[in-house]
Design an enzyme around this catalytic site. Sequence first.
Site, PDB file in Angstrom:
ATOM      1  N   ASP A 140       0.817  -1.213   0.000  1.00 16.28           N
ATOM      2  CA  ASP A 140       0.000   0.000   0.000  1.00 16.28           C
ATOM      3  C   ASP A 140       0.853   1.266   0.000  1.00 16.28           C
ATOM      4  O   ASP A 140       2.076   1.213   0.176  1.00 16.28           O
ATOM      5  CB  ASP A 140      -0.953  -0.003   1.209  1.00 16.28           C
ATOM      6  CG  ASP A 140      -0.277  -0.447   2.504  1.00 16.28           C
ATOM      7  OD1 ASP A 140       0.961  -0.416   2.575  1.00 16.28           O
ATOM      8  OD2 ASP A 140      -1.000  -0.828   3.446  1.00 16.28           O
ATOM      9  N   ASN A 152      -7.367  -3.440  14.334  1.00 21.98           N
ATOM     10  CA  ASN A 152      -8.755  -3.803  13.997  1.00 21.98           C
ATOM     11  C   ASN A 152      -8.799  -4.932  12.962  1.00 21.98           C
ATOM     12  O   ASN A 152      -9.826  -5.178  12.352  1.00 21.98           O
ATOM     13  CB  ASN A 152      -9.522  -2.569  13.493  1.00 21.98           C
ATOM     14  CG  ASN A 152      -8.944  -2.003  12.199  1.00 21.98           C
ATOM     15  OD1 ASN A 152      -7.976  -2.555  11.648  1.00 21.98           O
ATOM     16  ND2 ASN A 152      -9.517  -0.919  11.704  1.00 21.98           N
ATOM     17  N   HIS A 207      -6.968  -5.077  10.184  1.00 19.57           N
ATOM     18  CA  HIS A 207      -6.712  -4.743   8.777  1.00 19.57           C
ATOM     19  C   HIS A 207      -5.413  -5.354   8.277  1.00 19.57           C
ATOM     20  O   HIS A 207      -4.463  -5.547   9.036  1.00 19.57           O
ATOM     21  CB  HIS A 207      -6.805  -3.231   8.506  1.00 19.57           C
ATOM     22  CG  HIS A 207      -5.700  -2.384   9.037  1.00 19.57           C
ATOM     23  ND1 HIS A 207      -5.887  -1.460  10.037  1.00 19.57           N
ATOM     24  CD2 HIS A 207      -4.398  -2.273   8.674  1.00 19.57           C
ATOM     25  CE1 HIS A 207      -4.759  -0.828  10.283  1.00 19.57           C
ATOM     26  NE2 HIS A 207      -3.820  -1.299   9.467  1.00 19.57           N
ATOM     27  N   GLU A 264      -9.647  -2.348   5.415  1.00 15.57           N
ATOM     28  CA  GLU A 264     -10.303  -2.151   6.701  1.00 15.57           C
ATOM     29  C   GLU A 264     -11.477  -3.125   6.849  1.00 15.57           C
ATOM     30  O   GLU A 264     -11.908  -3.749   5.867  1.00 15.57           O
ATOM     31  CB  GLU A 264     -10.821  -0.702   6.786  1.00 15.57           C
ATOM     32  CG  GLU A 264      -9.725   0.361   6.681  1.00 15.57           C
ATOM     33  CD  GLU A 264      -9.002   0.624   8.008  1.00 15.57           C
ATOM     34  OE1 GLU A 264      -8.992  -0.271   8.891  1.00 15.57           O
ATOM     35  OE2 GLU A 264      -8.436   1.715   8.155  1.00 15.57           O
TER      36      GLU A 264
END
Length: 232
Positions: free
Chosen positions: A67, A136, A138, A143
Amino acid sequence: MKWESCADYGALSRTGAAIFLEQVRLNPKSVLGLPTGRTPVGMYDQVVQQCAREYACFSEISTFNLDEYVGIPKEHPGSYFAFMREHLFADVDIDPSRSNLPDGMARDLEAECTRYEARIRAAGGLDLTFLGLGRNGHIGFNEPGTPFDSRTRVVQLHESTRSANSSLFEDGHVPTHAITMGIGTILKSRRIVMLVSGTGKEEAVARLREGKPDPAFPASALWLHPDVTVLV
Ligand code: GLP
């Protein structure tokens, strides 16, 4: 899914580096998927140290980062380009034309995402992809709620992710969007190694261990892949 508990961060980094270097030695033309974040820094340090002793470690390797932020120039210290240069690329003999990151400054971001997928395919697909784990769940910047067949695309970052990644940005200037490989892109990698380290990830690890693929927890997609190692 294979799990390996490492005694401490040094052991995790050495184990990750051993897997990395074994891949590079067995196939000097390997195509690697690479992560950023605090977790892989120790692994990259080990890889650099060991490659410094060898000839032409990376000369035919191709890399694709997971990313990159949108709207952050390469020269910005918070860009993933700058991260990769600092922690790996400046210190190994990688061919710059074979080290790929999504271009978050591209004028046409959609076209950039399509181009990135095409480049991965043209390189023969990912042989080995390393991942970190967000609190979380990811992976890359996928996400919670991301479909498991998603491909490289522009995403909006959750506030929790922005605050976790804010240290290299001035107050209020943390990027809001990024380009990320999709979960489907990651799952196409022939082998996946996830490195998990850092405070506040216990709940995420426990959820991953449940073994139930659920888009509400992106990392659980890894249960759909036949060759995943998790180093904790
Ligand atoms: C960022 C990256 C992820 C990384 C995550 C965890 O959000 N896009 O690829 O896994 O941070 O980072 P850390 O290793 O710093 O906990």
